[in-house]
Scaffold this active site. Structure first.
Site, short mmCIF file in Angstrom:
data_model
loop_
_atom_site.label_atom_id
_atom_site.label_comp_id
_atom_site.label_asym_id
_atom_site.label_seq_id
_atom_site.Cartn_x
_atom_site.Cartn_y
_atom_site.Cartn_z
N LYS A 1 24.22 21.35 40.05
CA LYS A 1 24.83 21.72 40.97
C LYS A 1 26.01 23.34 40.44
O LYS A 1 26.10 23.25 39.47
CB LYS A 1 26.24 20.86 41.76
CG LYS A 1 27.59 20.38 40.97
CD LYS A 1 28.01 19.23 41.22
CE LYS A 1 29.39 18.91 40.09
NZ LYS A 1 29.80 17.81 40.61
N TYR B 1 46.67 47.96 32.18
CA TYR B 1 47.28 47.93 33.48
C TYR B 1 49.16 47.46 33.49
O TYR B 1 49.62 46.57 32.41
CB TYR B 1 47.36 47.10 34.45
CG TYR B 1 45.56 48.04 34.86
CD1 TYR B 1 45.44 49.02 35.56
CD2 TYR B 1 45.01 46.84 35.74
CE1 TYR B 1 44.90 49.52 36.40
CE2 TYR B 1 43.75 47.75 36.18
CZ TYR B 1 43.29 48.90 36.24
OH TYR B 1 42.20 49.56 37.13
#
Ligand SMILES: *Cc1c(COP(=O)(O)O)cnc(C)c1O
Length: 360
Positions: free
Chosen positions: A37, A250
């Site tokens: 999956k 940042y």
């Protein structure tokens, strides 16, 4: 996607995948129903399923009809079980594709039978409270099951990586529910990876491994350990000197103490390298461990290579093996404060994939 090793990519070791699958098959002594999956936990369902075909698994497990369709389109002929509750509107596609639904709700079982029937497995909820008929309410489906017998019945453990008695409780409830059905379906299955690691041989007819195949194992009492399968790699695209007191990335969360050599790597959180690894992750460059410097950005991550040889064009390993050093998926996940499942699944975001090993 073609393997593109110019920027960021995932090296996937299909040989290790097969060895992990063999380890589980020999522990269980029962056929495998590998869970592929979510695109085989981010590693590529078609490639993974084709590689696993070498071991002649009983079938494959997916979560959605579309995932099953992708495997059918790739020529996979074995049974494919869909392990989430389906809407009745999906039954026509399920039948057309020859998929096997897993059903637990009485209305769903009835609708499946009335719309033409076919192979199905009964989902029994023994404590997960997610999908399936609750073990204590099994009486609601006994008549339906006798009229439209399923070829299998299964349950799912919530904490099989823990030695807390819950696996035993759930197995007891499953046995009780099966006993109450009157007729025992020919195939019974329950175990996910940590359960297979713990019980040997399997008391059931099939086992459903997922994460162990992809290199993650080691719950309580586990005696088997998987080999690393997924390696996240990216090129160094710039190297610079950062002066004492200057900051990196940042929000200026990293400040250089003395002059530092900082390399920019062409992978960020859009490639599955989690932002929570900012200032705490480790990368491997030429077989050496180096720290992540500053916040991980969407497309780039900076590493401090002051103490390591590193040039533009070098390959940095952000997860997995480089030489004798390994950044284990579990360890990276722990540092990132996410589950190893989430970390693996994130690898399919943008990075390309390169496969090696296996018998394909
Ligand atoms: C995902 C899943 C598994 C596999 O679980 P792992 O912990 O990855 O081994 C098995 N059964 C079901 C129903 C699942 O959804």
């Amino acid at each position: 996607m073609d393997a593109d090793t110019r920027r960021a990519w995932v090296d996937i070791d299909l040989g290790a995948l097969l060895r992990n699958a063999r380890t589980l098959a020999s522990r269980a002594g029962k056929p495998l129903l590998p869970m592929v999956k979510a695109d085989a936990y981010g590693l590529g369902a078609v490639k993974v399923a084709r590689a696993l075909e070498a071991l002649r698994p009983w079938g494959f497990g997916v979560a959605t009809v579309r995932e099953g369709e992708e495997l059918r389109a790739a020529g996979i002929r074995r049974p494919i079980l869909v392990f989430t509750p389906l809407f009745f509107t999906e039954f026509a596609d399920v039948r057309r594709l020859g998929l096997t639904p897993t059903l637990g709700a009485p209305a769903a079982i009835q609708a499946w039978a009335e719309s033409g029937g076919g192979d199905w497995h009964l989902a029994v909820d023994t404590g997960m409270s997610r999908a399936g008929i609750p073990w204590f309410a099994i009486g609601q489906v006994t008549e339906l099951v006798q009229r439209t017998p399923p070829s299998g019945a299964f349950t799912h453990f919530h904490s099989s990586e823990r030695n807390d008695g819950s696996l035993e409780v759930q197995q007891g409830r499953f046995r009780e529910a099966i006993g109450a059905l009157g007729t025992v379906p020919p195939l019974l299955h329950a175990e996910n990876s940590p359960a297979i690691e713990r019980q040997s041989p399997s008391p059931w007819s099939l086992v459903r491994p997922g994460v162990f195949l992809y290199g993650v194992g080691g719950g309580d009492g586990s005696v088997a350990s998987p080999e690393n399968v997924a390696n996240l790699r990216a090129r160094v695209v710039e190297v610079r000197r950062v002066r004492d007191g200057e900051t990196v990335s940042y929000s200026a969360t990293y400040r250089a103490v003395g002059e530092r050599r900082i390399a920019t790597v062409a992978a960020g959180y859009a490639d599955g390298y989690r932002r929570s690894l900012s200032n705490c992750g480790t990368a491997l460059v030429r077989g050496h461990r180096v720290p992540v410097a500053g916040l991980v950005t969407m497309d780039m991550t900076m590493i401090d290579v002051t103490d390591a040889a590193c040039d533009v064009g070098d390959v940095a390993t952000l997860m997995g093996r480089d030489g004798d050093e390994v950044l284990d998926v579990i360890d990276v996940a722990r540092t990132a404060d996410v589950s190893p499942y989430e970390l693996l699944v994130g690898l399919k975001l943008r990075a390309s994939r390169r496969y090696f090993g296996g018998e394909e």
